[in-house]
Design a protein around this motif. Structure first.
Motif, mmCIF file in Angstrom:
data_model
loop_
_atom_site.group_PDB
_atom_site.id
_atom_site.type_symbol
_atom_site.label_atom_id
_atom_site.label_comp_id
_atom_site.label_asym_id
_atom_site.label_seq_id
_atom_site.Cartn_x
_atom_site.Cartn_y
_atom_site.Cartn_z
ATOM 1 N N ARG A 1 -13.863 10.304 78.306
ATOM 2 C CA ARG A 1 -14.276 11.400 77.425
ATOM 3 C C ARG A 1 -15.651 11.118 76.833
ATOM 4 N NH1 ARG A 1 -14.854 12.631 72.475
ATOM 5 N NH2 ARG A 1 -14.323 10.516 71.823
ATOM 6 N N CYS A 2 -15.864 9.882 76.381
ATOM 7 C CA CYS A 2 -17.150 9.515 75.809
ATOM 8 C C CYS A 2 -18.246 9.478 76.880
ATOM 9 C CB CYS A 2 -17.056 8.169 75.106
ATOM 10 S SG CYS A 2 -16.008 8.161 73.638
ATOM 11 N N LYS A 3 -17.882 9.005 78.068
ATOM 12 C CA LYS A 3 -18.844 8.899 79.161
ATOM 13 C C LYS A 3 -19.396 10.257 79.574
ATOM 14 C CE LYS A 3 -20.740 6.325 82.488
ATOM 15 N NZ LYS A 3 -21.651 5.177 82.198
ATOM 16 N N THR A 4 -18.577 11.297 79.477
ATOM 17 C CA THR A 4 -18.980 12.630 79.963
ATOM 18 C C THR A 4 -19.510 13.552 78.863
ATOM 19 O OG1 THR A 4 -16.671 13.389 79.731
ATOM 20 C CG2 THR A 4 -17.355 12.558 81.894
ATOM 21 N N LEU A 5 -19.671 13.048 77.654
ATOM 22 C CA LEU A 5 -20.169 13.899 76.561
ATOM 23 C C LEU A 5 -21.492 14.566 76.915
ATOM 24 C CD1 LEU A 5 -19.483 11.738 73.354
ATOM 25 C CD2 LEU A 5 -18.329 13.863 74.020
ATOM 26 N N ASN A 6 -22.344 13.851 77.649
ATOM 27 C CA ASN A 6 -23.683 14.361 77.942
ATOM 28 C C ASN A 6 -23.823 14.867 79.373
ATOM 29 O OD1 ASN A 6 -26.311 14.993 77.133
ATOM 30 N ND2 ASN A 6 -27.132 13.021 77.805
ATOM 31 N N TRP A 7 -22.703 15.144 80.024
ATOM 32 C CA TRP A 7 -22.752 15.645 81.393
ATOM 33 C C TRP A 7 -22.895 17.168 81.458
ATOM 34 C CZ3 TRP A 7 -19.024 12.778 85.256
ATOM 35 C CH2 TRP A 7 -19.348 11.419 85.287
ATOM 36 N N VAL A 8 -22.884 17.826 80.342
ATOM 37 C CA VAL A 8 -22.939 19.293 80.332
ATOM 38 C C VAL A 8 -24.348 19.775 80.000
ATOM 39 C CG1 VAL A 8 -20.504 19.654 79.790
ATOM 40 C CG2 VAL A 8 -22.138 19.286 77.924
ATOM 41 N N SER A 9 -24.575 21.059 80.298
ATOM 42 C CA SER A 9 -25.886 21.654 80.030
ATOM 43 C C SER A 9 -26.065 22.000 78.561
ATOM 44 C CB SER A 9 -26.051 22.935 80.866
ATOM 45 O OG SER A 9 -25.819 22.689 82.234
ATOM 46 N N TRP A 10 -24.951 22.227 77.882
ATOM 47 C CA TRP A 10 -25.021 22.702 76.493
ATOM 48 C C TRP A 10 -23.746 22.326 75.760
ATOM 49 C CZ3 TRP A 10 -29.230 24.300 74.069
ATOM 50 C CH2 TRP A 10 -29.098 24.941 72.837
ATOM 51 N N TRP A 11 -23.865 22.195 74.448
ATOM 52 C CA TRP A 11 -22.719 21.881 73.593
ATOM 53 C C TRP A 11 -22.599 22.928 72.491
ATOM 54 C CZ3 TRP A 11 -18.461 19.354 72.135
ATOM 55 C CH2 TRP A 11 -18.051 18.231 72.858
ATOM 56 N N PHE A 12 -21.439 23.583 72.401
ATOM 57 C CA PHE A 12 -21.102 24.402 71.241
ATOM 58 C C PHE A 12 -20.230 23.531 70.335
ATOM 59 C CE2 PHE A 12 -21.786 27.542 74.651
ATOM 60 C CZ PHE A 12 -22.767 28.327 74.055
ATOM 61 N N ALA A 13 -20.860 22.906 69.352
ATOM 62 C CA ALA A 13 -20.186 21.939 68.484
ATOM 63 C C ALA A 13 -19.468 22.666 67.359
ATOM 64 C CB ALA A 13 -21.203 20.960 67.911
ATOM 65 N N TYR A 14 -18.214 22.285 67.112
ATOM 66 C CA TYR A 14 -17.407 22.968 66.105
ATOM 67 C C TYR A 14 -18.095 23.019 64.739
ATOM 68 C CZ TYR A 14 -12.977 23.802 68.567
ATOM 69 O OH TYR A 14 -12.003 24.290 69.393
ATOM 70 N N THR A 15 -18.661 21.901 64.304
ATOM 71 C CA THR A 15 -19.259 21.833 62.972
ATOM 72 C C THR A 15 -20.522 20.985 63.023
ATOM 73 O OG1 THR A 15 -18.037 19.842 62.346
ATOM 74 C CG2 THR A 15 -16.969 21.958 61.878
ATOM 75 N N LYS A 16 -21.227 20.941 61.892
ATOM 76 C CA LYS A 16 -22.420 20.086 61.800
ATOM 77 C C LYS A 16 -22.031 18.614 61.922
ATOM 78 C CE LYS A 16 -25.016 23.424 59.006
ATOM 79 N NZ LYS A 16 -23.980 24.479 59.091
ATOM 80 N N GLY A 17 -20.844 18.263 61.420
ATOM 81 C CA GLY A 17 -20.366 16.894 61.579
ATOM 82 C C GLY A 17 -20.150 16.546 63.040
ATOM 83 N N THR A 18 -19.648 17.517 63.813
ATOM 84 C CA THR A 18 -19.502 17.312 65.258
ATOM 85 C C THR A 18 -20.859 17.077 65.903
ATOM 86 O OG1 THR A 18 -17.514 18.703 65.355
ATOM 87 C CG2 THR A 18 -18.702 18.368 67.405
ATOM 88 N N ALA A 19 -21.851 17.872 65.489
ATOM 89 C CA ALA A 19 -23.202 17.720 66.045
ATOM 90 C C ALA A 19 -23.761 16.332 65.746
ATOM 91 C CB ALA A 19 -24.125 18.797 65.476
ATOM 92 N N ARG A 20 -23.534 15.824 64.537
ATOM 93 C CA ARG A 20 -24.017 14.480 64.186
ATOM 94 C C ARG A 20 -23.333 13.423 65.050
ATOM 95 N NH1 ARG A 20 -23.787 16.820 58.929
ATOM 96 N NH2 ARG A 20 -21.702 15.932 58.572
ATOM 97 N N TYR A 21 -22.032 13.590 65.282
ATOM 98 C CA TYR A 21 -21.297 12.650 66.133
ATOM 99 C C TYR A 21 -21.870 12.651 67.552
ATOM 100 C CZ TYR A 21 -17.620 10.936 69.221
ATOM 101 O OH TYR A 21 -16.934 10.269 70.204
ATOM 102 N N LEU A 22 -22.138 13.837 68.087
ATOM 103 C CA LEU A 22 -22.659 13.932 69.446
ATOM 104 C C LEU A 22 -24.029 13.266 69.576
ATOM 105 C CD1 LEU A 22 -21.635 17.619 70.265
ATOM 106 C CD2 LEU A 22 -20.574 15.536 71.144
ATOM 107 N N GLU A 23 -24.899 13.531 68.603
ATOM 108 C CA GLU A 23 -26.232 12.910 68.647
ATOM 109 C C GLU A 23 -26.134 11.388 68.562
ATOM 110 O OE1 GLU A 23 -29.790 14.760 66.969
ATOM 111 O OE2 GLU A 23 -28.432 16.152 65.920
ATOM 112 N N ALA A 24 -25.197 10.916 67.724
ATOM 113 C CA ALA A 24 -25.010 9.472 67.594
ATOM 114 C C ALA A 24 -24.483 8.842 68.883
ATOM 115 C CB ALA A 24 -24.062 9.163 66.442
#
Length: 328
Positions: free
Chosen positions: A132-155
């Motif tokens: 799951r972690c390995k494929t986080l960046n395999w997509v063209s775009w992310w619709f993140a549930y919340t700003k906290g989700t966005a911070r997690y993804l960037e991290a």
């Protein structure tokens, strides 16, 4: 005309207004919306909170649950290949994801994730979590549930330039309007129907009767509340796999009202005669129902809460306690 395909396991009733509005918004810019989904498995069906979509954009297909409902196979590969963008749930349980993600990574297919990012559920499988972690960046775009989700993804290596925080929510205008329209006389009548005095304090639980919601914890907690506040009542709204044991545990307790699943006006009426939302277990979108009804949310500090818990501001619209019964 370009086409967007969104794939879900099943359609929750609260998502229907969202899809209706999204359909119109996309039509206005000459984009066709299709939503692929299936019937819920038995455990989900017992909650009685799913529905079908109109056939002009809903694509209902058989869902084949494998390995004790850990994997879902939906025959939507052809529809996915025909779409210009495929929006998929982040969950590893969707077998189709494992075909689409390599295509997305190699640039052969435009795929977007829609999800909560971090997996806070208990009982994680190490290999599944690694993937799951390995494929986080395999997509063209992310619709993140919340700003906290966005911070997690960037991290975790996802560029902020391809993340759109959507502040995951539902349309609560219906609840707000129903609550606003219920007169004092109607509220008193609703309370009388449940044998609740007009001045009695009332707590309400709305959600699935499932282990993650900690309903037995709630029952034991409100017994302490009742000992201190003799006219306190609890209304429990919802259904699910734990309904039978919960019903047995409150049998003979007249001040705990197990009313089953309620939606729309019926749910709004129960919210209107309550004073606080009591949700000691996992909290997700139900937090919006509490706030739409003008009620504070009382919960506990758990790692398994959905990202929507970010909307709670302590001592402003809710309170959180330690996850033990006396504290709650």
């Amino acid at each position: 005309m370009k086409q967007v395909l969104i794939i879900e396991a099943q359609i929750k009733k609260y998502r229907l207004p969202f899809y209706q509005q999204l359909l119109e918004a996309l039509r206005n810019v000459d984009i066709e919306l299709r939503v692929g989904y299936s019937n819920p498995p038995p455990a989900e069906a017992s909650k009685q909170d799913t529905c079908d979509l109109p056939r002009d954009y809903g694509m209902k297909v058989p869902g084949y649950w494998l390995l004790r409902q850990k994997l879902l196979l939906q025959p939507l590969f052809r529809a996915a290949m025909n779409a210009d963008l495929v929006v998929i749930d982040q969950g590893n349980r969707f077998l189709l994801n494992h075909f689409l993600l390599p295509l997305s990574r190699t640039g052969l297919k435009r795929v977007a994730f829609w999800g909560l990012g971090e997996n806070c559920q208990e009982g994680q499988v190490r290999l599944s979590e690694w993937y799951r972690c390995k494929t986080l960046n395999w997509v063209s775009w992310w619709f993140a549930y919340t700003k906290g989700t966005a911070r997690y993804l960037e991290a975790n290596g996802v560029p902020g330039s391809k993340i759109a925080p959507v502040d995951n929510a539902v349309d609560t205008s219906e609840i707000r309007e129903h609550v606003r329209r219920i007169s004092a006389e109607d509220r008193a009548a609703l309370r009388r129907g449940l044998d609740i005095a007009s001045s009695a304090p009332v707590g309400i639980f709305c959600g699935m009767l499932d282990k993650v919601k900690s309903v037995p914890f709630l029952i034991e907690s409100v017994k302490i509340i009742r000992a201190r506040i003799p006219d306190f009542h609890l209304i429990v709204v919802g259904g699910g796999p734990e309904e039978s044991p919960v019903r047995s545990s409150v049998e003979g307790i007249p001040w705990i009202h197990l009313v089953g699943p309620r939606f729309g006006k019926e749910k709004s009426e129960l919210v209107a005669i309550s004073d606080a939302f009591l949700m000691p277990g996992r909290v997700g979108l139900v937090i919006l129902d509490a706030f739409a009804g003008g009620l504070p949310l009382l919960s506990t500090r758990l790692k398994i809460h959905g990202p929507e818990m970010e909307y709670l501001e302590e001592e402003i619209n809710g309170l959180m306690s330690a996850p033990d019964i006396p504290a709650f």
